[in-house]
Design a protein around this motif. Structure first.
Motif, PDB file in Angstrom:
ATOM      1  N   PRO A   1      54.428 -25.387  -2.053  1.00  0.00           N
ATOM      2  CA  PRO A   1      55.886 -25.303  -2.224  1.00  0.00           C
ATOM      3  C   PRO A   1      56.447 -24.112  -1.444  1.00  0.00           C
ATOM      4  O   PRO A   1      55.739 -23.131  -1.181  1.00  0.00           O
ATOM      5  N   ALA A   2      57.719 -24.188  -1.098  1.00  0.00           N
ATOM      6  CA  ALA A   2      58.356 -23.131  -0.298  1.00  0.00           C
ATOM      7  C   ALA A   2      58.192 -21.759  -0.932  1.00  0.00           C
ATOM      8  O   ALA A   2      58.028 -20.759  -0.233  1.00  0.00           O
ATOM      9  N   ASP A   3      58.207 -21.675  -2.242  1.00  0.00           N
ATOM     10  CA  ASP A   3      58.074 -20.376  -2.909  1.00  0.00           C
ATOM     11  C   ASP A   3      56.676 -20.177  -3.505  1.00  0.00           C
ATOM     12  O   ASP A   3      56.457 -19.247  -4.271  1.00  0.00           O
ATOM     13  N   GLY A   4      55.737 -21.029  -3.130  1.00  0.00           N
ATOM     14  CA  GLY A   4      54.401 -20.971  -3.723  1.00  0.00           C
ATOM     15  C   GLY A   4      53.408 -20.141  -2.921  1.00  0.00           C
ATOM     16  O   GLY A   4      53.647 -19.794  -1.761  1.00  0.00           O
ATOM     17  N   PHE A   5      52.311 -19.862  -3.558  1.00  0.00           N
ATOM     18  CA  PHE A   5      51.214 -19.142  -2.908  1.00  0.00           C
ATOM     19  C   PHE A   5      50.454 -20.136  -2.020  1.00  0.00           C
ATOM     20  O   PHE A   5      50.204 -21.266  -2.439  1.00  0.00           O
TER      21      PHE A   5
ATOM     22  N   LEU B   1      51.666 -16.387   9.310  1.00  0.00           N
ATOM     23  CA  LEU B   1      53.024 -16.817   8.956  1.00  0.00           C
ATOM     24  C   LEU B   1      53.227 -16.843   7.448  1.00  0.00           C
ATOM     25  O   LEU B   1      54.307 -16.504   6.952  1.00  0.00           O
ATOM     26  N   ASP B   2      52.183 -17.230   6.707  1.00  0.00           N
ATOM     27  CA  ASP B   2      52.279 -17.238   5.247  1.00  0.00           C
ATOM     28  C   ASP B   2      52.469 -15.822   4.693  1.00  0.00           C
ATOM     29  O   ASP B   2      53.248 -15.612   3.759  1.00  0.00           O
ATOM     30  N   VAL B   3      51.754 -14.857   5.263  1.00  0.00           N
ATOM     31  CA  VAL B   3      51.926 -13.463   4.829  1.00  0.00           C
ATOM     32  C   VAL B   3      53.375 -13.039   5.068  1.00  0.00           C
ATOM     33  O   VAL B   3      54.025 -12.474   4.180  1.00  0.00           O
ATOM     34  N   ARG B   4      53.870 -13.334   6.259  1.00  0.00           N
ATOM     35  CA  ARG B   4      55.252 -12.971   6.589  1.00  0.00           C
ATOM     36  C   ARG B   4      56.240 -13.643   5.638  1.00  0.00           C
ATOM     37  O   ARG B   4      57.186 -13.016   5.159  1.00  0.00           O
ATOM     38  N   ARG B   5      56.028 -14.934   5.349  1.00  0.00           N
ATOM     39  CA  ARG B   5      56.919 -15.666   4.454  1.00  0.00           C
ATOM     40  C   ARG B   5      56.932 -15.040   3.063  1.00  0.00           C
ATOM     41  O   ARG B   5      57.995 -14.876   2.455  1.00  0.00           O
ATOM     42  N   LEU B   6      55.768 -14.671   2.569  1.00  0.00           N
ATOM     43  CA  LEU B   6      55.692 -14.057   1.240  1.00  0.00           C
ATOM     44  C   LEU B   6      56.429 -12.713   1.215  1.00  0.00           C
ATOM     45  O   LEU B   6      57.192 -12.431   0.288  1.00  0.00           O
ATOM     46  N   VAL B   7      56.196 -11.898   2.227  1.00  0.00           N
ATOM     47  CA  VAL B   7      56.827 -10.568   2.267  1.00  0.00           C
ATOM     48  C   VAL B   7      58.339 -10.698   2.423  1.00  0.00           C
ATOM     49  O   VAL B   7      59.102 -10.025   1.720  1.00  0.00           O
ATOM     50  N   GLU B   8      58.774 -11.562   3.347  1.00  0.00           N
ATOM     51  CA  GLU B   8      60.216 -11.747   3.542  1.00  0.00           C
ATOM     52  C   GLU B   8      60.884 -12.390   2.331  1.00  0.00           C
ATOM     53  O   GLU B   8      62.079 -12.230   2.125  1.00  0.00           O
ATOM     54  N   GLY B   9      60.117 -13.101   1.519  1.00  0.00           N
ATOM     55  CA  GLY B   9      60.637 -13.705   0.291  1.00  0.00           C
ATOM     56  C   GLY B   9      60.581 -12.753  -0.884  1.00  0.00           C
ATOM     57  O   GLY B   9      60.665 -13.175  -2.034  1.00  0.00           O
TER      58      GLY B   9
ATOM     59  N   VAL C   1      56.119  -9.118  -2.017  1.00  0.00           N
ATOM     60  CA  VAL C   1      55.290  -8.187  -1.253  1.00  0.00           C
ATOM     61  C   VAL C   1      53.884  -8.082  -1.836  1.00  0.00           C
ATOM     62  O   VAL C   1      52.900  -8.094  -1.095  1.00  0.00           O
ATOM     63  N   ALA C   2      53.765  -7.997  -3.142  1.00  0.00           N
ATOM     64  CA  ALA C   2      52.436  -7.888  -3.758  1.00  0.00           C
ATOM     65  C   ALA C   2      51.598  -9.124  -3.447  1.00  0.00           C
ATOM     66  O   ALA C   2      50.417  -9.010  -3.093  1.00  0.00           O
ATOM     67  N   ALA C   3      52.204 -10.306  -3.545  1.00  0.00           N
ATOM     68  CA  ALA C   3      51.474 -11.540  -3.222  1.00  0.00           C
ATOM     69  C   ALA C   3      51.115 -11.570  -1.739  1.00  0.00           C
ATOM     70  O   ALA C   3      50.008 -11.981  -1.363  1.00  0.00           O
ATOM     71  N   GLY C   4      52.022 -11.130  -0.882  1.00  0.00           N
ATOM     72  CA  GLY C   4      51.761 -11.081   0.558  1.00  0.00           C
ATOM     73  C   GLY C   4      50.613 -10.148   0.894  1.00  0.00           C
ATOM     74  O   GLY C   4      49.740 -10.477   1.698  1.00  0.00           O
ATOM     75  N   LEU C   5      50.606  -8.967   0.273  1.00  0.00           N
ATOM     76  CA  LEU C   5      49.513  -8.020   0.523  1.00  0.00           C
ATOM     77  C   LEU C   5      48.190  -8.524  -0.038  1.00  0.00           C
ATOM     78  O   LEU C   5      47.141  -8.375   0.591  1.00  0.00           O
ATOM     79  N   ALA C   6      48.248  -9.152  -1.201  1.00  0.00           N
ATOM     80  CA  ALA C   6      47.024  -9.723  -1.780  1.00  0.00           C
ATOM     81  C   ALA C   6      46.462 -10.794  -0.855  1.00  0.00           C
ATOM     82  O   ALA C   6      45.252 -10.828  -0.573  1.00  0.00           O
ATOM     83  N   TYR C   7      47.325 -11.653  -0.365  1.00  0.00           N
ATOM     84  CA  TYR C   7      46.911 -12.722   0.536  1.00  0.00           C
ATOM     85  C   TYR C   7      46.403 -12.150   1.858  1.00  0.00           C
ATOM     86  O   TYR C   7      45.429 -12.660   2.431  1.00  0.00           O
ATOM     87  N   LEU C   8      47.054 -11.091   2.333  1.00  0.00           N
ATOM     88  CA  LEU C   8      46.656 -10.439   3.575  1.00  0.00           C
ATOM     89  C   LEU C   8      45.200  -9.982   3.516  1.00  0.00           C
ATOM     90  O   LEU C   8      44.454 -10.120   4.483  1.00  0.00           O
ATOM     91  N   PHE C   9      44.780  -9.445   2.389  1.00  0.00           N
ATOM     92  CA  PHE C   9      43.408  -8.964   2.245  1.00  0.00           C
ATOM     93  C   PHE C   9      42.453 -10.028   1.706  1.00  0.00           C
ATOM     94  O   PHE C   9      41.266 -10.006   2.015  1.00  0.00           O
ATOM     95  N   LEU C  10      42.962 -10.949   0.907  1.00  0.00           N
ATOM     96  CA  LEU C  10      42.113 -11.977   0.314  1.00  0.00           C
ATOM     97  C   LEU C  10      41.561 -12.948   1.351  1.00  0.00           C
ATOM     98  O   LEU C  10      40.380 -13.307   1.302  1.00  0.00           O
ATOM     99  N   THR C  11      42.381 -13.377   2.293  1.00  0.00           N
ATOM    100  CA  THR C  11      41.935 -14.379   3.261  1.00  0.00           C
ATOM    101  C   THR C  11      40.767 -13.899   4.116  1.00  0.00           C
ATOM    102  O   THR C  11      39.741 -14.573   4.162  1.00  0.00           O
TER     103      THR C  11
END
Length: 136
Positions: free
Chosen positions: A35-39, A91-99, A102-112
């Protein structure tokens, strides 16, 4: 011209494999849409599974038997390179941060990359163990 002729089959199998891998990745996004707002669980899963398969492939191609010279470029660079999608990850990291997630974006940035490295290492290790076990 001779160098191009020698490389043409490699380029062709990488392109064919890439089309197959990218199609499989697209299929995964249709089966498990984010989803647009999903992880981005699908992208994380695709990258992790793809890296695990790369670990298996490199051990099997390198240890079990000598494979045709086009197997590794077709499967490794083509299919699995097309299947994994680190551009979508960025792009997913950017989408999370811009949305403002930030915590989800950073988690995803390191998790992947952590999951990808763990997957390739674990799959290669397990594949080596299975091959040793099968020899006994």
């Amino acid at each position: 011209m001779t160098a191009w002729r020698a490389q043409a089959p490699v380029v062709a199998v990488v392109a064919l494999g890439g089309a197959a891998g990218a199609s499989a990745r697209y299929g995964a996004s249709l089966v498990w849409p984010t989803p647009a707002d999903g992880f981005p669980w699908t992208t994380l899963g695709v990258n992790t599974v793809g890296c695990a398969l790369i670990g298996v492939l490199m051990v099997v191609v390198g240890r079990v038997r000598s494979a045709h010279r086009l197997v590794r470029p077709f499967l490794g660079t083509g299919v699995l390179g097309g299947f994994t999608t680190f551009s979508a990850y960025a792009l997913d990291v950017r989408r999370l941060v811009e949305g403002h997630r930030v915590a989800a974006g950073l988690a995803y940035l390191f998790l992947t990359p952590s999951a990808a490295l763990a997957a390739v290492g674990t799959a290669a290790w397990l594949t080596r163990r299975v091959l040793v076990w099968r020899r006994t």
